[in-house]
Design a protein around this motif. Structure first.
Motif, PDB file in Angstrom:
ATOM      1  N   ARG A 250      48.501  43.197  13.665  1.00 55.29           N
ATOM      2  CA  ARG A 250      47.106  43.076  14.074  1.00 55.29           C
ATOM      3  C   ARG A 250      46.164  42.984  12.880  1.00 55.29           C
ATOM      4  N   ARG A 251      46.355  43.851  11.907  1.00 52.77           N
ATOM      5  CA  ARG A 251      45.428  43.886  10.772  1.00 52.77           C
ATOM      6  C   ARG A 251      45.465  42.596   9.976  1.00 52.77           C
ATOM      7  N   ARG A 252      46.671  42.105   9.708  1.00 57.23           N
ATOM      8  CA  ARG A 252      46.771  40.869   8.927  1.00 57.23           C
ATOM      9  C   ARG A 252      46.237  39.670   9.704  1.00 57.23           C
ATOM     10  N   THR A 253      46.444  39.672  11.011  1.00 58.53           N
ATOM     11  CA  THR A 253      45.891  38.596  11.831  1.00 58.53           C
ATOM     12  C   THR A 253      44.371  38.573  11.731  1.00 58.53           C
ATOM     13  N   LEU A 254      43.752  39.733  11.796  1.00 57.03           N
ATOM     14  CA  LEU A 254      42.298  39.813  11.676  1.00 57.03           C
ATOM     15  C   LEU A 254      41.831  39.341  10.301  1.00 57.03           C
ATOM     16  N   VAL A 255      42.512  39.783   9.257  1.00 56.82           N
ATOM     17  CA  VAL A 255      42.102  39.432   7.896  1.00 56.82           C
ATOM     18  C   VAL A 255      42.222  37.928   7.671  1.00 56.82           C
ATOM     19  N   ILE A 256      43.358  37.341   8.050  1.00 60.05           N
ATOM     20  CA  ILE A 256      43.567  35.910   7.836  1.00 60.05           C
ATOM     21  C   ILE A 256      42.608  35.098   8.689  1.00 60.05           C
ATOM     22  N   GLY A 257      42.448  35.487   9.949  1.00 59.88           N
ATOM     23  CA  GLY A 257      41.539  34.752  10.831  1.00 59.88           C
ATOM     24  C   GLY A 257      40.103  34.798  10.343  1.00 59.88           C
ATOM     25  N   TYR A 258      39.668  35.972   9.894  1.00 58.73           N
ATOM     26  CA  TYR A 258      38.290  36.076   9.406  1.00 58.73           C
ATOM     27  C   TYR A 258      38.124  35.339   8.089  1.00 58.73           C
ATOM     28  N   ALA A 259      39.116  35.415   7.200  1.00 58.93           N
ATOM     29  CA  ALA A 259      39.031  34.714   5.914  1.00 58.93           C
ATOM     30  C   ALA A 259      38.931  33.201   6.138  1.00 58.93           C
ATOM     31  N   ALA A 260      39.706  32.677   7.077  1.00 63.17           N
ATOM     32  CA  ALA A 260      39.652  31.245   7.363  1.00 63.17           C
ATOM     33  C   ALA A 260      38.296  30.852   7.940  1.00 63.17           C
ATOM     34  N   THR A 261      37.782  31.668   8.866  1.00 62.93           N
ATOM     35  CA  THR A 261      36.469  31.378   9.451  1.00 62.93           C
ATOM     36  C   THR A 261      35.370  31.466   8.396  1.00 62.93           C
TER      37      THR A 261
END
Length: 244
Positions: A123-134
């Protein structure tokens, strides 16, 4: 016990070349998703379920006469906005579907890609990668407008007024990251190639933001790879490994 046919043992059939390629490409990823779903069932991706519900709620709200401006105030991002305001709205803008696209597309993207990422990388890495891409796409819009339309990576000044919302940049970034993590090189390459083709076919803000999201995620993948190699080298020399 081997079976006999005409007095001769039958040889086990070898999988075809496409089957072997599919197993090599998607085997580890499929196993990770399967094991996660079998082990935790409906609890395998709670963040993804919440994201789908939030996106559906925001879509319903912005289609109401009383709700459109509310959603714009809390989750709408434009390059002409002050930077602090854009950064404040960016996390929620990921879940605000674009008005000119069908909402089922955004919901399907989140359910599939976010779900796989949450199960496979956490969950944490998904949030970090998704937010970084956005965030990479949001910041690129400002840089592209500053470069101007004469630059290959530039944007026209009119794009400063384009409402920049939706999960597509996060989805593309997460897809590339998961492919890198599970060594699905062909699939990752096809995702990148499709985004490059999108820019050539429809040279707009969204397409170039997708490329910015991919570039940001590739940088993160490269940094992670370097840290992992240093960790393996450190563990081989008797030093404690570095956690990436």
């Amino acid at each position: 016990m081997s079976s006999l046919a005409g007095g001769r043992p039958t040889r086990p059939t070898r999988p075809s070349r496409p089957t072997r390629l599919a197993r090599t490409e998607w085997g580890p990823l499929y196993a990770a998703v399967r094991d996660g779903v079998l082990e935790r069932r409906w609890r395998a991706a709670p963040m993804t379920v919440a994201a789908v519900c939030l996106t559906a709620l925001l879509q319903f709200t912005q289609n109401q006469p009383w709700g459109y401006q509310v959603v714009q105030n809390i989750g709408s991002v434009r390059a002409e906005d002050p930077l602090w305001l854009a950064l404040l709205r960016t996390p929620l803008s990921l879940f605000v579907p674009a008005l000119d696209l069908p909402v089922w597309g955004a919901l399907a993207q989140i359910l599939l890609v976010f779900g796989i990422a949450e199960i496979c990388v956490g969950r944490r890495r998904t949030l970090v990668i998704g937010y970084a891409a956005t965030l990479a796409g949001t910041l690129y819009a400002r840089v592209g407008i500053a470069w101007g339309p004469d630059s290959p990576l530039g944007l026209p000044a009119s794009d400063a007024q384009v409402v920049d919302t939706g999960p597509s940049a996060a989805v593309v970034g997460l897809a590339v990251y998961v492919c890198w993590r599970y060594r699905a090189w062909l699939t990752g390459g096809l995702v990148i190639a499709a985004m490059v083709a999108e820019v050539f076919v429809k040279n707009n803000l969204a397409g170039k933001e997708h490329l910015a999201a991919i570039a940001a995620v590739l940088v993160l993948c490269g940094c992670s790879e370097v840290l992992q190699r240093r960790g393996r080298a450190g563990s081989g020399s008797g030093l404690p490994p570095i956690q990436s």
